[in-house]
Design a protein around this motif. Structure first.
Motif, PDB file in Angstrom:
ATOM      1  N   TYR A  60       0.834  -1.195   0.000  1.00 32.13           N
ATOM      2  CA  TYR A  60       0.000   0.000   0.000  1.00 32.13           C
ATOM      3  C   TYR A  60       0.875   1.252   0.000  1.00 32.13           C
ATOM      4  CZ  TYR A  60      -3.896  -3.032   1.222  1.00 32.13           C
ATOM      5  OH  TYR A  60      -4.858  -4.009   1.210  1.00 32.13           O
ATOM      6  N   GLU A  61       0.477   2.239  -0.796  1.00 34.76           N
ATOM      7  CA  GLU A  61       1.096   3.566  -0.792  1.00 34.76           C
ATOM      8  C   GLU A  61       0.265   4.433   0.137  1.00 34.76           C
ATOM      9  OE1 GLU A  61       3.690   5.007  -2.326  1.00 34.76           O
ATOM     10  OE2 GLU A  61       4.335   3.247  -3.444  1.00 34.76           O
ATOM     11  N   LEU A  62       0.818   4.794   1.290  1.00 36.49           N
ATOM     12  CA  LEU A  62       0.072   5.605   2.248  1.00 36.49           C
ATOM     13  C   LEU A  62       0.097   7.073   1.832  1.00 36.49           C
ATOM     14  CD1 LEU A  62       1.285   3.902   5.538  1.00 36.49           C
ATOM     15  CD2 LEU A  62      -0.726   3.391   4.178  1.00 36.49           C
ATOM     16  N   THR A  63      -0.871   7.837   2.267  1.00 40.17           N
ATOM     17  CA  THR A  63      -1.009   9.225   1.835  1.00 40.17           C
ATOM     18  C   THR A  63       0.142  10.109   2.307  1.00 40.17           C
ATOM     19  OG1 THR A  63      -2.404   9.654   3.764  1.00 40.17           O
ATOM     20  CG2 THR A  63      -3.516   9.175   1.672  1.00 40.17           C
ATOM     21  N   ASN A  64       0.875   9.684   3.312  1.00 39.15           N
ATOM     22  CA  ASN A  64       2.000  10.489   3.795  1.00 39.15           C
ATOM     23  C   ASN A  64       3.329  10.087   3.158  1.00 39.15           C
ATOM     24  OD1 ASN A  64       2.391   8.064   5.031  1.00 39.15           O
ATOM     25  ND2 ASN A  64       2.570   8.875   7.089  1.00 39.15           N
ATOM     26  N   GLY A  65       3.301   9.204   2.143  1.00 37.93           N
ATOM     27  CA  GLY A  65       4.514   8.807   1.433  1.00 37.93           C
ATOM     28  C   GLY A  65       5.104   7.491   1.899  1.00 37.93           C
ATOM     29  N   TRP A  66       4.603   6.896   2.946  1.00 44.53           N
ATOM     30  CA  TRP A  66       5.107   5.614   3.411  1.00 44.53           C
ATOM     31  C   TRP A  66       4.615   4.495   2.510  1.00 44.53           C
ATOM     32  CZ3 TRP A  66       3.322   6.120   9.196  1.00 44.53           C
ATOM     33  CH2 TRP A  66       4.093   7.098   9.825  1.00 44.53           C
ATOM     34  N   THR A  80       4.509  -4.203   7.554  1.00 35.39           N
ATOM     35  CA  THR A  80       5.817  -3.563   7.650  1.00 35.39           C
ATOM     36  C   THR A  80       5.733  -2.244   6.903  1.00 35.39           C
ATOM     37  OG1 THR A  80       6.884  -5.727   7.653  1.00 35.39           O
ATOM     38  CG2 THR A  80       8.286  -3.822   7.228  1.00 35.39           C
ATOM     39  N   ILE A  81       6.002  -1.154   7.607  1.00 33.26           N
ATOM     40  CA  ILE A  81       5.981   0.176   6.997  1.00 33.26           C
ATOM     41  C   ILE A  81       7.421   0.589   6.761  1.00 33.26           C
ATOM     42  CG2 ILE A  81       5.329   2.583   7.296  1.00 33.26           C
ATOM     43  CD1 ILE A  81       3.044   1.591   9.073  1.00 33.26           C
ATOM     44  N   ASP A  82       7.730   0.856   5.491  1.00 27.86           N
ATOM     45  CA  ASP A  82       9.092   1.185   5.067  1.00 27.86           C
ATOM     46  C   ASP A  82      10.055   0.144   5.645  1.00 27.86           C
ATOM     47  OD1 ASP A  82       8.210   3.299   3.535  1.00 27.86           O
ATOM     48  OD2 ASP A  82       8.484   4.767   5.125  1.00 27.86           O
ATOM     49  N   ASP A 116      -9.010   0.233  -0.994  1.00 24.29           N
ATOM     50  CA  ASP A 116      -8.532   1.257  -0.080  1.00 24.29           C
ATOM     51  C   ASP A 116      -8.486   0.723   1.347  1.00 24.29           C
ATOM     52  OD1 ASP A 116      -8.515   2.908  -2.277  1.00 24.29           O
ATOM     53  OD2 ASP A 116     -10.395   3.896  -1.775  1.00 24.29           O
ATOM     54  N   MET A 117      -7.670   1.345   2.164  1.00 23.14           N
ATOM     55  CA  MET A 117      -7.596   1.009   3.582  1.00 23.14           C
ATOM     56  C   MET A 117      -7.417   2.296   4.374  1.00 23.14           C
ATOM     57  SD  MET A 117      -4.245   1.541   4.892  1.00 23.14           S
ATOM     58  CE  MET A 117      -4.173   0.450   6.241  1.00 23.14           C
ATOM     59  N   ILE A 133      -4.476   7.770   8.561  1.00 23.42           N
ATOM     60  CA  ILE A 133      -3.826   7.715   7.250  1.00 23.42           C
ATOM     61  C   ILE A 133      -4.633   6.781   6.377  1.00 23.42           C
ATOM     62  CG2 ILE A 133      -1.736   7.102   5.995  1.00 23.42           C
ATOM     63  CD1 ILE A 133      -0.174   7.580   8.581  1.00 23.42           C
ATOM     64  N   SER A 134      -4.889   7.193   5.140  1.00 19.28           N
ATOM     65  CA  SER A 134      -5.607   6.336   4.208  1.00 19.28           C
ATOM     66  C   SER A 134      -4.667   5.926   3.081  1.00 19.28           C
ATOM     67  CB  SER A 134      -6.832   7.062   3.655  1.00 19.28           C
ATOM     68  OG  SER A 134      -6.426   8.227   2.985  1.00 19.28           O
ATOM     69  N   SER A 135      -5.112   4.946   2.310  1.00 13.56           N
ATOM     70  CA  SER A 135      -4.252   4.432   1.246  1.00 13.56           C
ATOM     71  C   SER A 135      -5.059   3.680   0.220  1.00 13.56           C
ATOM     72  CB  SER A 135      -3.214   3.486   1.861  1.00 13.56           C
ATOM     73  OG  SER A 135      -2.475   2.855   0.846  1.00 13.56           O
ATOM     74  N   SER A 136      -4.473   3.548  -0.951  1.00 13.07           N
ATOM     75  CA  SER A 136      -4.961   2.655  -1.983  1.00 13.07           C
ATOM     76  C   SER A 136      -3.893   1.615  -2.228  1.00 13.07           C
ATOM     77  CB  SER A 136      -5.233   3.410  -3.283  1.00 13.07           C
ATOM     78  OG  SER A 136      -6.286   4.314  -3.113  1.00 13.07           O
ATOM     79  N   VAL A 137      -4.307   0.445  -2.629  1.00  9.19           N
ATOM     80  CA  VAL A 137      -3.342  -0.629  -2.865  1.00  9.19           C
ATOM     81  C   VAL A 137      -2.441  -0.245  -4.042  1.00  9.19           C
ATOM     82  CG1 VAL A 137      -4.771  -2.048  -4.392  1.00  9.19           C
ATOM     83  CG2 VAL A 137      -3.061  -3.123  -2.951  1.00  9.19           C
ATOM     84  N   ALA A 138      -1.141  -0.449  -3.899  1.00  8.07           N
ATOM     85  CA  ALA A 138      -0.191  -0.135  -4.958  1.00  8.07           C
ATOM     86  C   ALA A 138       0.054  -1.357  -5.828  1.00  8.07           C
ATOM     87  CB  ALA A 138       1.127   0.374  -4.372  1.00  8.07           C
TER      88      ALA A 138
END
Length: 140
Positions: A60-66, A80-82, A116-117, A133-138
């Motif tokens: 997932y690409e998080l909205t804050n760049g993670w 696992t984030i980054d 989305d998550m 934080i929201s995200s869409s699957v990358a």
């Protein structure tokens, strides 16, 4: 002589303002009974189905760049984030997960097509603030 002529009116104004405050009505007491909130864990964790696992697993690409990678188990997900340490979250409902201490929650299968998550977490346990934080699957 000049000081006493200024002091007397100021003193009278002070006494007049405090006497008026005593005649004002008190605030009304709350008539709604106080309720209590009880939070309890389910006896057994929710089991992740294969269909749900396909919707959840991926990057997932998080909205804050993670970037967050999600791997699913039968009752938990590992995220696992980054390059941070992995977090294990327990399934509490279909597509909803929470950390053991309750400071991190994730909800998947959101949006129009379910890609989305949304993640909420408390960055500091000493304070009551929450980050969302929201995200869409990358990629899957």
């Amino acid at each position: 002589m000049r000081i006493s002529s200024v002091l007397l009116p100021a003193a009278l104004l002070l006494f007049a303002s405090t006497s008026g405050a005593q005649t004002m009505p008190y605030p009304q007491a709350d008539t709604v009974p106080v309720t209590t909130v009880v939070v309890s864990a389910t006896a057994t964790p929710y089991r992740i189905k294969q269909e749900q696992s396909r919707h959840i697993a991926g990057t997932y690409e998080l909205t804050n760049g993670w970037r967050m990678k999600v791997r699913t188990g039968t009752r938990t997900i590992d995220t696992t984030i980054d390059k941070q340490k992995p977090m294990r979250l327990l399934a509490v409902a279909p597509y909803k997960f929470a950390s053991g201490d309750g400071r991190v929650t994730m909800e998947f299968n959101r949006g129009d097509v379910g890609d989305d998550m949304i993640m909420t977490y408390a960055p500091d346990p000493r304070f009551a603030d929450m980050v969302v934080i929201s995200s869409s699957v990358a990629q899957r």
